[in-house]
Design a protein around this motif. Structure first.
Motif, PDB file in Angstrom:
ATOM      1  N   LEU A  93       0.715  -1.013  -0.395  1.00 17.96           N
ATOM      2  CA  LEU A  93      -0.326   0.058  -0.054  1.00 17.96           C
ATOM      3  C   LEU A  93       0.903   1.240   0.057  1.00 17.96           C
ATOM      4  O   LEU A  93       2.021   1.246   1.586  1.00 17.96           O
ATOM      5  CB  LEU A  93      -0.868  -0.204   1.053  1.00 17.96           C
ATOM      6  CG  LEU A  93      -1.986   1.225   1.445  1.00 17.96           C
ATOM      7  CD1 LEU A  93      -2.776   1.228   0.069  1.00 17.96           C
ATOM      8  CD2 LEU A  93      -2.699   1.131   2.732  1.00 17.96           C
ATOM      9  N   ARG A  94       0.279   2.005  -0.921  1.00 15.56           N
ATOM     10  CA  ARG A  94       1.563   3.538  -1.053  1.00 15.56           C
ATOM     11  C   ARG A  94       0.273   4.546  -0.532  1.00 15.56           C
ATOM     12  O   ARG A  94      -0.616   4.943  -1.241  1.00 15.56           O
ATOM     13  CB  ARG A  94       2.208   4.185  -2.349  1.00 15.56           C
ATOM     14  CG  ARG A  94       2.964   2.581  -2.959  1.00 15.56           C
ATOM     15  CD  ARG A  94       2.101   2.406  -4.562  1.00 15.56           C
ATOM     16  NE  ARG A  94       1.219   2.080  -5.402  1.00 15.56           N
ATOM     17  CZ  ARG A  94       1.441   2.338  -6.217  1.00 15.56           C
ATOM     18  NH1 ARG A  94       2.039   2.619  -7.129  1.00 15.56           N
ATOM     19  NH2 ARG A  94      -0.184   2.281  -7.017  1.00 15.56           N
ATOM     20  N   ILE A  95       1.238   5.087   0.407  1.00 16.67           N
ATOM     21  CA  ILE A  95       0.726   5.873   1.155  1.00 16.67           C
ATOM     22  C   ILE A  95       1.473   7.330   0.866  1.00 16.67           C
ATOM     23  O   ILE A  95       2.297   7.845   1.651  1.00 16.67           O
ATOM     24  CB  ILE A  95       0.417   5.721   2.307  1.00 16.67           C
ATOM     25  CG1 ILE A  95      -0.334   4.807   2.951  1.00 16.67           C
ATOM     26  CG2 ILE A  95      -0.343   6.770   3.628  1.00 16.67           C
ATOM     27  CD1 ILE A  95      -0.429   3.882   3.661  1.00 16.67           C
ATOM     28  N   GLU A 119       0.981  -7.771   7.520  1.00 16.99           N
ATOM     29  CA  GLU A 119       1.443  -8.543   6.908  1.00 16.99           C
ATOM     30  C   GLU A 119       1.921  -7.305   5.429  1.00 16.99           C
ATOM     31  O   GLU A 119       2.432  -7.514   4.485  1.00 16.99           O
ATOM     32  CB  GLU A 119       0.915  -9.327   6.474  1.00 16.99           C
ATOM     33  CG  GLU A 119       1.393 -10.932   7.290  1.00 16.99           C
ATOM     34  CD  GLU A 119       2.509 -11.272   7.839  1.00 16.99           C
ATOM     35  OE1 GLU A 119       4.038 -10.976   6.706  1.00 16.99           O
ATOM     36  OE2 GLU A 119       3.185 -11.235   8.978  1.00 16.99           O
ATOM     37  N   VAL A 120       1.200  -6.322   5.342  1.00 21.56           N
ATOM     38  CA  VAL A 120       0.948  -5.158   4.102  1.00 21.56           C
ATOM     39  C   VAL A 120       1.771  -4.404   4.164  1.00 21.56           C
ATOM     40  O   VAL A 120       2.688  -3.885   5.440  1.00 21.56           O
ATOM     41  CB  VAL A 120      -0.275  -4.342   4.166  1.00 21.56           C
ATOM     42  CG1 VAL A 120      -0.267  -3.335   2.976  1.00 21.56           C
ATOM     43  CG2 VAL A 120      -2.023  -5.249   4.166  1.00 21.56           C
ATOM     44  N   GLU A 121       2.655  -5.095   3.152  1.00 21.73           N
ATOM     45  CA  GLU A 121       3.831  -3.479   3.233  1.00 21.73           C
ATOM     46  C   GLU A 121       3.152  -2.349   2.950  1.00 21.73           C
ATOM     47  O   GLU A 121       2.989  -1.617   1.744  1.00 21.73           O
ATOM     48  CB  GLU A 121       5.280  -3.559   2.718  1.00 21.73           C
ATOM     49  CG  GLU A 121       6.117  -2.694   1.419  1.00 21.73           C
ATOM     50  CD  GLU A 121       6.858  -3.448   0.911  1.00 21.73           C
ATOM     51  OE1 GLU A 121       7.694  -2.806   0.329  1.00 21.73           O
ATOM     52  OE2 GLU A 121       6.403  -4.424  -0.333  1.00 21.73           O
ATOM     53  N   LEU A 122       4.024  -0.744   3.358  1.00 22.73           N
ATOM     54  CA  LEU A 122       3.475   0.184   3.520  1.00 22.73           C
ATOM     55  C   LEU A 122       5.153   1.213   3.177  1.00 22.73           C
ATOM     56  O   LEU A 122       5.742   1.011   3.443  1.00 22.73           O
ATOM     57  CB  LEU A 122       3.310   1.021   4.719  1.00 22.73           C
ATOM     58  CG  LEU A 122       2.117   0.190   5.253  1.00 22.73           C
ATOM     59  CD1 LEU A 122       1.603   1.107   6.365  1.00 22.73           C
ATOM     60  CD2 LEU A 122       0.570   0.293   5.168  1.00 22.73           C
ATOM     61  N   ILE A 143      -2.850   5.814  -1.827  1.00 18.15           N
ATOM     62  CA  ILE A 143      -3.825   6.445  -0.482  1.00 18.15           C
ATOM     63  C   ILE A 143      -2.971   8.076  -0.439  1.00 18.15           C
ATOM     64  O   ILE A 143      -2.370   7.996  -0.966  1.00 18.15           O
ATOM     65  CB  ILE A 143      -3.616   6.229   1.133  1.00 18.15           C
ATOM     66  CG1 ILE A 143      -4.076   4.378   0.604  1.00 18.15           C
ATOM     67  CG2 ILE A 143      -4.403   7.076   2.056  1.00 18.15           C
ATOM     68  CD1 ILE A 143      -5.741   5.008   1.019  1.00 18.15           C
ATOM     69  N   ALA A 144      -3.959   9.223  -0.631  1.00 19.18           N
ATOM     70  CA  ALA A 144      -3.201  10.399  -0.723  1.00 19.18           C
ATOM     71  C   ALA A 144      -4.030  11.234   0.655  1.00 19.18           C
ATOM     72  O   ALA A 144      -4.759  10.967   0.815  1.00 19.18           O
ATOM     73  CB  ALA A 144      -3.433  11.260  -1.772  1.00 19.18           C
TER      74      ALA A 144
END
Length: 305
Positions: A93-95, A119-122, A143-144
């Motif tokens: 997930l790219r935040i 387990e989700v890579e941020l 996500i922004a």
């Protein structure tokens, strides 16, 4: 050779008994025997030494057993990981967020998400509002987190937090002696605002407060982001108007003071593309809703005047 045949073979290889293997597989023994015979024929080898009293693996059968176990283990792993990613419990997930968000509730929101989906890579990065909008449109991020929000009908949004604005002053400013500063008394000050572009922006919100209080700043220094603005304040270039949460983090050379006067406040809003239905994104938005609801419920109720 099919996965089904490997599963049948492993059952027989582990039980070394066709009857017990058939019971374990919940099937009749004759079809199981035919499947094993078909596998041996396809491979052109004998996998079992058969006798009336017992069966044993041949050397070829032992080799196949080792490989079959690895294959089935990898298949199970692939199945589990695929389901986990598909449900949003893993993956990436790219935040991206405005710099000032790191001083408010955003770190706690990310911590809450990590606790539920470890387990989700941020992938985290800081961008200004214009960069956030472009990156979300071009799918460079998922996500922004913007201040106060991004205006686009293609985005879903959840309000994370609202707060007051306060003054960031150089520590040697004469204004530092006052517990509360009248905004209308700042007409002789240089304002350090951000971003420089594009406009209108948060800088124009502050200039709108100045206009509401009846003046234009004596000086104006525009920077591209919050960190640059605070750096200029710390070396005495001027003052800035910042979110209240920024005061929770000390910065050498900078002090924070509340002010009296028009205070429209500011907010943090979490955005995602409407057409991004990735479970990781939907889970983050749901976590935001729950986090914001809990924060609102926990907020102190103002005393009756």
């Amino acid at each position: 050779m099919e996965f089904r045949q490997l599963r049948y073979f492993l059952a027989v290889a582990e039980e070394l008994h066709f009857g017990r293997a058939a019971t374990r597989l919940d099937m009749a023994q004759p079809p199981l025997s035919r499947q094993i015979a078909g596998l041996e024929e396809a491979l052109g080898v004998q996998l079992f030494d058969r006798s009336r009293s017992q069966i044993r693996l041949t050397q070829a059968g032992q080799v196949l057993q080792d490989h079959a176990r690895q294959i089935m283990d990898r298949l199970d792993t692939a199945r589990r990981e695929t389901r986990l990613v598909g449900a949003g419990g893993a993956g990436r997930l790219r935040i991206a967020f405005v710099g000032s968000a790191s001083h408010g509730p955003l770190p706690m929101l990310i911590k809450a998400y990590r606790a539920t989906y470890p387990e989700v890579e941020l992938a985290l990065s800081a961008l200004n509002n214009a960069e956030l909008h472009r990156a979300l449109i071009t799918r460079e991020i998922d996500i922004a987190v913007a201040r106060p929000e991004l205006k686009d009908e293609e985005f879903r949004r959840e309000l994370l937090f609202r707060e007051k604005l306060i003054l960031a002053l150089p520590e040697d400013s004469p204004l530092a002696a006052a517990e509360t500063v009248r905004f209308a008394d700042l007409s002789d000050q240089t304002f350090v605002l951000y971003p420089r572009r594009p406009r209108p922006s948060y800088a124009d919100v502050v200039l709108g407060i100045c206009e509401r209080e009846g003046f234009k700043p004596a000086g104006l220094e525009l920077t591209q982001d919050f960190q640059s603005a605070i750096s200029l304040v710390s070396v005495g270039v001027g003052l800035s108007v910042v979110p209240e949460s920024v005061s929770r983090t000390t910065r050498p050379g900078v002090i924070y003071r509340p002010y009296s006067g028009h205070n429209p406040g500011t907010g943090l809003t979490v955005h995602a593309r409407l057409d991004n239905r990735a479970p990781q994104v939907l889970n983050f938005m749901e976590t935001t809703r729950k986090f914001a609801r809990a924060a609102t419920a926990a907020a102190p109720v103002p005393a009756a005047g």
